[in-house]
Design a protein around this motif. Sequence first.
Motif, PDB file in Angstrom:
ATOM      1  N   LYS A  39       7.877  13.269  18.520  1.00 27.65           N
ATOM      2  CA  LYS A  39       8.130  14.600  17.980  1.00 27.65           C
ATOM      3  C   LYS A  39       9.373  14.555  17.115  1.00 27.65           C
ATOM      4  N   GLY A  40       9.437  15.437  16.168  1.00 25.48           N
ATOM      5  CA  GLY A  40      10.609  15.520  15.316  1.00 25.48           C
ATOM      6  C   GLY A  40      10.229  15.820  13.890  1.00 25.48           C
ATOM      7  N   LEU A  41      11.217  15.788  13.029  1.00 23.81           N
ATOM      8  CA  LEU A  41      10.997  16.136  11.637  1.00 23.81           C
ATOM      9  C   LEU A  41      10.227  15.070  10.868  1.00 23.81           C
ATOM     10  N   MET A  42      10.331  13.808  11.288  1.00 22.24           N
ATOM     11  CA  MET A  42       9.681  12.730  10.539  1.00 22.24           C
ATOM     12  C   MET A  42       8.202  12.580  10.850  1.00 22.24           C
ATOM     13  N   TYR A  43       7.812  12.838  12.062  1.00 24.72           N
ATOM     14  CA  TYR A  43       6.437  12.562  12.483  1.00 24.72           C
ATOM     15  C   TYR A  43       5.691  13.853  12.780  1.00 24.72           C
ATOM     16  N   TYR A  44       4.774  14.168  11.913  1.00 28.07           N
ATOM     17  CA  TYR A  44       3.950  15.351  12.098  1.00 28.07           C
ATOM     18  C   TYR A  44       2.617  15.107  11.404  1.00 28.07           C
ATOM     19  N   PRO A  45       1.558  15.629  11.964  1.00 26.50           N
ATOM     20  CA  PRO A  45       0.240  15.412  11.357  1.00 26.50           C
ATOM     21  C   PRO A  45       0.058  16.237  10.083  1.00 26.50           C
ATOM     22  N   SER A  46      -0.720  15.689   9.169  1.00 27.51           N
ATOM     23  CA  SER A  46      -1.078  16.438   7.958  1.00 27.51           C
ATOM     24  C   SER A  46      -2.044  17.547   8.344  1.00 27.51           C
ATOM     25  N   SER A  47      -2.092  18.558   7.511  1.00 27.04           N
ATOM     26  CA  SER A  47      -3.010  19.665   7.782  1.00 27.04           C
ATOM     27  C   SER A  47      -3.950  19.848   6.598  1.00 27.04           C
ATOM     28  N   VAL A  48      -4.864  20.784   6.750  1.00 34.69           N
ATOM     29  CA  VAL A  48      -5.822  21.084   5.696  1.00 34.69           C
ATOM     30  C   VAL A  48      -5.066  21.370   4.398  1.00 34.69           C
ATOM     31  N   GLU A  77      -7.807   2.735  -2.296  1.00 33.43           N
ATOM     32  CA  GLU A  77      -8.499   1.441  -2.367  1.00 33.43           C
ATOM     33  C   GLU A  77      -9.992   1.615  -2.080  1.00 33.43           C
ATOM     34  N   LEU A  78     -10.313   2.476  -1.150  1.00 32.40           N
ATOM     35  CA  LEU A  78     -11.711   2.763  -0.833  1.00 32.40           C
ATOM     36  C   LEU A  78     -12.430   3.320  -2.065  1.00 32.40           C
ATOM     37  N   ILE A  79     -11.802   4.271  -2.742  1.00 35.47           N
ATOM     38  CA  ILE A  79     -12.414   4.918  -3.899  1.00 35.47           C
ATOM     39  C   ILE A  79     -12.383   4.024  -5.137  1.00 35.47           C
ATOM     40  N   ASN A  80     -11.223   3.452  -5.446  1.00 35.22           N
ATOM     41  CA  ASN A  80     -11.087   2.655  -6.674  1.00 35.22           C
ATOM     42  C   ASN A  80     -11.929   1.389  -6.674  1.00 35.22           C
ATOM     43  N   PHE A  81     -12.125   0.796  -5.499  1.00 39.90           N
ATOM     44  CA  PHE A  81     -12.929  -0.420  -5.422  1.00 39.90           C
ATOM     45  C   PHE A  81     -14.368  -0.136  -5.008  1.00 39.90           C
ATOM     46  N   ARG A  82     -14.699   1.166  -4.958  1.00 41.75           N
ATOM     47  CA  ARG A  82     -16.059   1.621  -4.639  1.00 41.75           C
ATOM     48  C   ARG A  82     -16.614   0.961  -3.382  1.00 41.75           C
ATOM     49  N   MET A  83     -15.796   1.014  -2.338  1.00 41.68           N
ATOM     50  CA  MET A  83     -16.194   0.472  -1.044  1.00 41.68           C
ATOM     51  C   MET A  83     -16.763   1.605  -0.195  1.00 41.68           C
ATOM     52  N   ASN A  84     -17.529   1.254   0.829  1.00 36.12           N
ATOM     53  CA  ASN A  84     -18.016   2.259   1.776  1.00 36.12           C
ATOM     54  C   ASN A  84     -17.111   2.373   2.988  1.00 36.12           C
ATOM     55  N   LYS A  85     -16.389   1.287   3.300  1.00 40.99           N
ATOM     56  CA  LYS A  85     -15.520   1.274   4.473  1.00 40.99           C
ATOM     57  C   LYS A  85     -14.288   0.444   4.146  1.00 40.99           C
ATOM     58  N   TYR A  86     -13.149   0.866   4.679  1.00 38.29           N
ATOM     59  CA  TYR A  86     -11.886   0.176   4.418  1.00 38.29           C
ATOM     60  C   TYR A  86     -11.046   0.214   5.686  1.00 38.29           C
ATOM     61  N   ILE A  87     -10.359  -0.892   5.981  1.00 39.52           N
ATOM     62  CA  ILE A  87      -9.394  -0.941   7.085  1.00 39.52           C
ATOM     63  C   ILE A  87      -8.038  -1.234   6.470  1.00 39.52           C
ATOM     64  N   SER A  88      -7.104  -0.327   6.679  1.00 38.52           N
ATOM     65  CA  SER A  88      -5.775  -0.475   6.085  1.00 38.52           C
ATOM     66  C   SER A  88      -4.981  -1.588   6.760  1.00 38.52           C
ATOM     67  N   ASP A  89      -3.918  -1.992   6.102  1.00 38.75           N
ATOM     68  CA  ASP A  89      -2.928  -2.839   6.750  1.00 38.75           C
ATOM     69  C   ASP A  89      -2.189  -1.968   7.763  1.00 38.75           C
ATOM     70  N   PRO A  90      -1.554  -2.574   8.758  1.00 39.07           N
ATOM     71  CA  PRO A  90      -0.769  -1.774   9.712  1.00 39.07           C
ATOM     72  C   PRO A  90       0.366  -1.032   9.002  1.00 39.07           C
ATOM     73  N   TYR A  91       0.620   0.186   9.452  1.00 37.71           N
ATOM     74  CA  TYR A  91       1.706   0.992   8.901  1.00 37.71           C
ATOM     75  C   TYR A  91       2.166   1.962   9.980  1.00 37.71           C
ATOM     76  N   ILE A  92       3.319   2.577   9.765  1.00 38.88           N
ATOM     77  CA  ILE A  92       3.817   3.579  10.714  1.00 38.88           C
ATOM     78  C   ILE A  92       3.209   4.919  10.329  1.00 38.88           C
ATOM     79  N   SER A  93       2.457   5.483  11.245  1.00 37.42           N
ATOM     80  CA  SER A  93       1.764   6.743  11.016  1.00 37.42           C
ATOM     81  C   SER A  93       2.741   7.899  10.977  1.00 37.42           C
TER      82      SER A  93
END
Length: 151
Positions: A77-86, A98-114
């Motif tokens: 919890k805090g100012l840095m970590y909050y979910p995006s909304s509509v 990358e999914l859209i530009n490379f016209r893929m159907n499925k993509y798995i990202s590299d690890p990142y801090i959510s």
Amino acid sequence: MKKKMKSEKRYKRLIDSVISNLVFELEKSESEEFDRLILQFVRDNEWLNIKCGYILSEKGIQVSNTIFSSERKGHRKGLMYYPSSVGADNSLKRYYYELINFRMNKYISDPYISHATGSVCVTVSSVFRNTNNTRYILCIDIVNDCIINTV
């Protein structure tokens, strides 16, 4: 080493399978049903360390809420970590462009801090069309060493 690789491969196939099942359900649905379907999916698959799910328009704008399981374990919890909304613009997120530009159907990202949880995760994104033939992107955030260590 071989045993670990087999386990990781089995886990990835399982993730692919359960996400494909959700995509199948979303394809048969109206957009008003997205939040309910994602909530059911996240709750049913908590054991796979799925943290949350959300849906983007084909332009990268979030059209569903960020749906978490009933227990938001590991959520900072805090100012840095909050979910995006509509309405949030996710078009600069790698799992979108990358999914859209490379016209893929499925993509798995590299690890990142959510930004939603503050945890290291990967996002699995998948393109689908619903009953109105509108194109969307399903995004599922997963926290699991099997995926994070092999991406």
